[in-house]
Design an enzyme around this catalytic site. Structure first.
Site, PDB file in Angstrom:
ATOM      1  N   GLY A  64      55.263  69.935  24.988  1.00  9.91           N
ATOM      2  CA  GLY A  64      54.072  69.111  24.950  1.00  9.91           C
ATOM      3  C   GLY A  64      54.293  67.872  24.103  1.00  9.91           C
ATOM      4  O   GLY A  64      55.279  67.758  23.369  1.00  9.91           O
ATOM      5  N   CYS A  65      53.359  66.938  24.203  1.00 12.13           N
ATOM      6  CA  CYS A  65      53.504  65.667  23.485  1.00 12.13           C
ATOM      7  C   CYS A  65      53.362  65.839  21.975  1.00 12.13           C
ATOM      8  O   CYS A  65      54.214  65.367  21.211  1.00 12.13           O
ATOM      9  CB  CYS A  65      52.506  64.645  24.020  1.00 12.13           C
ATOM     10  SG  CYS A  65      50.817  65.258  24.185  1.00 12.13           S
ATOM     11  N   TYR A  66      52.312  66.529  21.536  1.00 14.51           N
ATOM     12  CA  TYR A  66      52.170  66.764  20.093  1.00 14.51           C
ATOM     13  C   TYR A  66      53.347  67.567  19.532  1.00 14.51           C
ATOM     14  O   TYR A  66      53.898  67.211  18.478  1.00 14.51           O
ATOM     15  CB  TYR A  66      50.858  67.485  19.796  1.00 14.51           C
ATOM     16  CG  TYR A  66      49.624  66.625  19.822  1.00 14.51           C
ATOM     17  CD1 TYR A  66      49.485  65.535  18.962  1.00 14.51           C
ATOM     18  CD2 TYR A  66      48.574  66.905  20.688  1.00 14.51           C
ATOM     19  CE1 TYR A  66      48.335  64.750  18.979  1.00 14.51           C
ATOM     20  CE2 TYR A  66      47.420  66.132  20.709  1.00 14.51           C
ATOM     21  CZ  TYR A  66      47.303  65.053  19.859  1.00 14.51           C
ATOM     22  OH  TYR A  66      46.163  64.288  19.874  1.00 14.51           O
TER      23      TYR A  66
END
Length: 347
Positions: A151-153
């Protein structure tokens, strides 16, 4: 390569999907052979995305009609819950898969089912999937048939922590706090009141304060690298009034005598997409816009034993499609930078 890699994209009408189309169009060793969408089947890609006029002559097809089994690799840019149902058939036919959803990221099935609110359709594949944080798992990605793209985070938070955790530089039992901000594109392209211009523009807010789905993903990475740290990890995401970009401010406690900047520079010396900034610098989200880069700085807080790490990525590139292409390059033995040498956009 003498023969181009045939790639398919499942669910290509979202922001991650169009970013994959943009990046793969510039890749010298890839031919996009199939692009699917159930809702837009029959629509020309260039009509749906005007930015791709003159680039693609393809039309969207349903997954059943697209001939995905003829591809060398298929990217799933789909909502959670789709890849776990459709990827097994492709894997059985020898197609490599990179899943940009969360279906194969979390190894503990009950934990995944708790956070994503559904029964996992392919639990047996989860242990076979390689977590595709490229700079952490290069060797495993190179041998993988199924890659769970992070994921991005988790990407923005984990990349500055990995070198320090690998050397057990963090103090166990102390808080580890990630204060993160994301552009609105991180919420996807679906209709959502919170993403409307009148709601997100000229506004700033925290969300997911009771618990965000990326929390167990980040904790899994931390726990796999250093004992006694994940339990003290706190993560709060915020929505910033920008389209692209992600910024993580991470507060941590280091063991005595640590030189974190040297640790980061040494670990990422041969990583083309990692940029450790000079002391005193602060990374900006605009410095990575449109590029597969992560820029990091670290300094000790004034009159404190707390260290502050700053990390920025483009949530759609290094936080999604760019890292997926980077993983594809590794899987096929290509230079990691192939198709990913774009310079960030400014202004």
């Amino acid at each position: 390569m003498s023969k181009k890699i045939k790639a398919g994209i499942v669910g290509a009408t979202g922001y991650t999907g169009v970013e994959l189309l943009r990046l793969l169009a510039a890749h010298p060793d890839v031919e996009v052979a199939a692009v699917t969408s159930r809702s837009e089947a029959g629509t020309a890609v260039a009509d749906y995305f005007p930015s791709l006029r003159g680039v693609y002559g393809l039309a969207f097809q349903t997954p059943d009609e697209a001939g995905l089994e003829q591809c060398d690799i298929v990217f799933f840019a789909t909502p959670n819950g789709i890849a776990m149902k459709d990827a097994p058939r492709l894997l059985e036919q020898g197609v490599r898969v990179i899943d940009l959803s969360a279906d194969f990221r979390i190894r503990d099935i009950p934990t995944w089912e708790h956070w994503y609110g559904m029964t996992h359709a392919a639990p047996g594949l989860v242990s076979q999937a390689v977590y595709g944080l490229s700079e952490l798992n290069r060797e495993a990605v190179a041998q993988a048939r199924l890659v769970a793209n992070p994921g991005c985070y988790p990407t923005c938070v984990s990349l500055p922590l990995v070198p320090l955790l690998r050397q057990c530089r963090l103090k166990p039992g102390m808080p580890l706090i990630a204060d993160c901000k994301s552009g609105v594109s991180g919420a996807g392209r679906k209709g959502n009141v919170g993403s409307l211009l009148c709601e997100a523009g000229d506004n700033f807010k925290a969300y997911g304060t009771a618990g965000h789905r990326h929390l167990p993903e980040i904790r899994q990475t931390i726990a796999g690298l250093q004992d006694g740290i994940a339990e003290g990890f706190v993560f709060t995401p915020h929505l910033a009034p920008m389209i692209r970009g992600m910024h993580a401010t991470v507060y941590l406690h280091l063991s005595d005598g640590s030189d974190p900047e040297t640790v980061l520079r040494d670990y990422y010396r041969d990583s083309p997409f990692m940029d450790i900034l000079p002391a005193g610098s602060t990374p900006e989200t605009r410095s990575v816009r449109g590029a597969n880069l992560c820029r990091i700085s670290i300094r000790q807080a004034a009159q404190s034993d707390v260290w502050v790490v700053l990390s920025v990525i483009d949530n759609l590139v290094k936080g999604a499609a760019g890292q997926a292409v980077q993983n594809m390059n590794i899987m096929f033995g290509l230079e990691e930078t192939h198709g990913l040498d774009a310079i960030p956009l400014l202004p």
